[in-house]
Design an enzyme around this catalytic site. Structure first.
Site, PDB file in Angstrom:
ATOM      1  N   GLU A 133      -6.294 -10.647  -1.333  1.00  0.00           N
ATOM      2  CA  GLU A 133      -7.136 -10.392  -0.147  1.00  0.00           C
ATOM      3  C   GLU A 133      -8.602 -10.279  -0.542  1.00  0.00           C
ATOM      4  O   GLU A 133      -9.329  -9.416  -0.066  1.00  0.00           O
ATOM      5  CB  GLU A 133      -6.667  -9.099   0.556  1.00  0.00           C
TER       6      GLU A 133
ATOM      7  N   ASN B 132       2.196  -5.228  -3.147  1.00  0.00           N
ATOM      8  CA  ASN B 132       0.786  -5.527  -2.880  1.00  0.00           C
ATOM      9  C   ASN B 132       0.018  -4.231  -2.621  1.00  0.00           C
ATOM     10  O   ASN B 132       0.513  -3.351  -1.904  1.00  0.00           O
ATOM     11  CB  ASN B 132       0.715  -6.424  -1.631  1.00  0.00           C
TER      12      ASN B 132
ATOM     13  N   ASP C 211     -12.376 -10.138  -1.040  1.00  0.00           N
ATOM     14  CA  ASP C 211     -13.682 -10.229  -0.383  1.00  0.00           C
ATOM     15  C   ASP C 211     -14.610  -9.298  -1.157  1.00  0.00           C
ATOM     16  O   ASP C 211     -14.157  -8.318  -1.736  1.00  0.00           O
ATOM     17  CB  ASP C 211     -13.636  -9.915   1.124  1.00  0.00           C
TER      18      ASP C 211
ATOM     19  N   HIS D  43     -10.109  -5.982  -2.423  1.00  0.00           N
ATOM     20  CA  HIS D  43     -11.197  -5.836  -1.449  1.00  0.00           C
ATOM     21  C   HIS D  43     -12.331  -5.120  -2.172  1.00  0.00           C
ATOM     22  O   HIS D  43     -12.298  -3.901  -2.331  1.00  0.00           O
ATOM     23  CB  HIS D  43     -10.745  -4.999  -0.247  1.00  0.00           C
TER      24      HIS D  43
ATOM     25  N   GLU E 153       0.793  -1.242   0.000  1.00  0.00           N
ATOM     26  CA  GLU E 153       0.000   0.000   0.000  1.00  0.00           C
ATOM     27  C   GLU E 153       0.821   1.286   0.000  1.00  0.00           C
ATOM     28  O   GLU E 153       0.580   2.184   0.805  1.00  0.00           O
ATOM     29  CB  GLU E 153      -0.939   0.000   1.218  1.00  0.00           C
TER      30      GLU E 153
HETATM   31  C1  XIL Z   1      -6.606  -6.054   8.156  1.00  0.00           C
HETATM   32  C2  XIL Z   1      -7.004  -7.200   9.056  1.00  0.00           C
HETATM   33  O1  XIL Z   1      -7.932  -7.994   8.394  1.00  0.00           O
HETATM   34  C3  XIL Z   1      -7.597  -6.660  10.331  1.00  0.00           C
HETATM   35  O2  XIL Z   1      -7.794  -7.730  11.255  1.00  0.00           O
HETATM   36  C4  XIL Z   1      -6.691  -5.637  10.965  1.00  0.00           C
HETATM   37  O3  XIL Z   1      -7.335  -5.051  12.065  1.00  0.00           O
HETATM   38  C5  XIL Z   1      -6.336  -4.542   9.971  1.00  0.00           C
HETATM   39  O4  XIL Z   1      -5.773  -5.150   8.820  1.00  0.00           O
HETATM   40  N1  XIL Z   1      -5.066  -4.496   3.542  1.00  0.00           N
HETATM   41  C6  XIL Z   1      -4.113  -5.339   4.042  1.00  0.00           C
HETATM   42  C7  XIL Z   1      -4.429  -6.206   5.202  1.00  0.00           C
HETATM   43  O5  XIL Z   1      -3.018  -5.471   3.461  1.00  0.00           O
HETATM   44  O6  XIL Z   1      -3.307  -6.445   5.998  1.00  0.00           O
HETATM   45  C8  XIL Z   1      -5.549  -5.629   6.041  1.00  0.00           C
HETATM   46  O7  XIL Z   1      -5.892  -6.572   7.050  1.00  0.00           O
HETATM   47  C9  XIL Z   1      -6.722  -5.278   5.167  1.00  0.00           C
HETATM   48  C10 XIL Z   1      -6.348  -4.270   4.137  1.00  0.00           C
END
Ligand code: XIL
Length: 457
Positions: A276, A210, A278, A247, A168
């Site tokens: 990741e 990422n 969802d 996401h 990020e």
């Molecule tokens: C999130 C986790 O799911 C949570 O449990 C935590 O509180 C915050 O981080 N991008 C990422 C992940 O790279 O590491 C994040 O995970 C979600 C967004």
């Protein structure tokens, strides 16, 4: 059923001993191997993805490994894991110089026992930094960051298939700029410095950048990350892959040009991973599209969903995952499995194709050696193999594993895998001429490793 008879014990071992020399490797392998047939209807996400040369994984919260309903689904369905929080900087180095690997190691051990690949997440990030790091700046911070990368990548060396080296680092919106952060303020080259340190610490891990909101090909953020990867490739900065978090929650949607984004990154010569995933309310269509898009791009190596049940999700109010809170499969699960199952298996090498005819102007292959397979102990879920090399004291042996089987531990060689995880290259590492490894069967108890080549030097 690969070159194996089914008789147990010693006689079976003798009969299945396989000797392949480099010169005849292709032909000998060709005669002995039955490759996986046409697309089958695997019954789990991981097995189906593996048949297509990919993985299907999930984020894991280590504390939930004590919940048997959770672990049952994890072990049944997934062949890759990412620590949801346990490999972040604040978890691994809560105080400067004091590393806390307990939870992360527990996950790695679980993955190893189950033959799952591990994505390391994440070595350098503006978020989830421990307090001591948040308060740092300049050279002190740069050095602390590089030390973290080196220590952590060294600790996990050999256990991590892919590292999210940097997470990020770009701004949302139309600027295409780097995100402001304490790390960014140490100098624009902090990202490449992190990649170089990671490569040095674990040369066999694939190194990924990422990010989220890099799914839509038209977004300035996507374009900016694309240009950074292009620049890294052109200057030899060690980067192997791009992770799209994907996401599609919190207000961001699956874009219709997602496949273009995946294939455009891939065309730069990096693998792409959906790291990741969802999707708000888990619509079957969007999940199916993501799977189809990944399967359409050869360098898309796999998909990780960000949790197992909706109740495990960081955005549980959006019910974005494939299992409901009771652990039951949702319609999106069926859509994902069906899409995986209808994907084409990757080319596996055609056993009837003769090796390329020798070109008289081509120099002869590097010195040959001989790799002899000795089957080892067999358990219900896994088996050992050892391989002895003769004819050379330094060598490199290529071994093919039939998916969904996976190598879970190794000894006496330097092991690396291709992106699919199915082709393993073993180099001599000074510990003798016999190396060995354990393979998890993952439902296929008959296939056995195949020697592809043995090269001296
Ligand atoms: C999130 C986790 O799911 C949570 O449990 C935590 O509180 C915050 O981080 N991008 C990422 C992940 O790279 O590491 C994040 O995970 C979600 C967004």
């Amino acid at each position: 059923m690969a070159n194996s008879s089914r008789a147990p014990g010693r006689s079976r071992r003798l009969r299945t001993a396989l000797v392949v020399s480099a010169a005849v490797g292709l032909l000998a392998t060709a005669g002995a191997v039955v490759l996986p047939g046409s697309a089958s209807a695997a019954s789990t996400l991981g097995a189906s993805a593996a048949e297509r040369g990919r993985y299907f994984g999930t984020a894991v919260a280590v504390s939930r490994l004590n919940d048997s309903a959770y672990t049952t689904i994890l072990n049944r369905e997934f062949n890759q894991v990412t620590a949801e929080n346990e490999m972040k900087i604040d978890a691994l180095q809560p105080n400067q110089g004091q590393f806390n690997y307990g939870n992360a190691d527990r996950l790695v051990q679980h993955a190893r026992n189950q033959g799952m690949q591990v994505r390391g997440h994440t070595l350098a990030w503006h978020s989830q930094q421990p307090g001591w790091m948040q308060n740092m700046s300049g050279t002190t911070l740069r050095n602390a960051m590089l030390n973290h990368v080196t220590q952590v990548a060294t600790h996990f060396r050999g256990q991590i298939a892919w590292w999210d080296v940097v997470n990020e680092a770009f701004q949302d919106g139309s600027s295409g700029a780097r995100r402001d952060s304490n790390l960014q303020r140490t100098g624009n080259d902090w990202i490449e410095a992190a990649f170089r340190a990671a490569r040095q610490a674990d040369p066999n891990a694939q190194l990924c950048y990422n990010d989220y909101n890099i799914d839509n090909w038209n977004d300035a953020k996507t374009q900016a990350v694309y240009r950074m990867v292009q620049d890294f490739k052109s200057r030899g900065v060690p980067i192997d892959c791009v992770g799209l978090q994907s996401h599609f929650t919190g207000g961001s949607n699956y874009p219709s040009n997602y496949r273009t984004t995946l294939s455009s990154f891939a065309a730069l010569g990096v693998d792409v991973h959906i790291t990741e995933l969802d999707i708000r309310n888990a619509p079957s269509d969007a999940y199916r599209n993501v799977v189809n898009d990944c399967l359409a791009v050869a360098r898309c190596k796999g998909i990780t969903v960000w949790g197992i049940r909706d109740s495990d999700s960081w955005r549980s109010n959006e019910s974005p995952l494939l299992f409901n809170g009771s652990g039951q499969k949702k319609p999106a699960y069926d859509a994902v499995l069906a899409a995986l199952n209808s994907g084409t298996p990757p080319p596996t090498g055609n056993p009837t194709t003769p090796p390329p005819t020798g070109n008289p102007t081509t120099p002869p292959p590097a010195g040959s050696c001989t790799a002899t397979v000795t089957p080892g102990q067999v358990w219900g879920d896994r088996y050992n193999t050892s391989v002895t090399v003769s004819g050379a004291s330094t060598w490199s042996v290529v071994v093919a594993i039939t998916a969904p089987q996976r190598v879970s531990s190794t000894w006496s060689g330097s092991f690396s895998w291709d992106g699919s995880g199915n082709i393993m290259t073993v180099r001599s590492n000074g510990s003798g001429n016999t190396f060995g490894f354990t393979t998890m069967m993952n439902g296929n108890s008959s296939a056995r490793p195949q020697i592809r080549s043995c090269t001296a030097g």
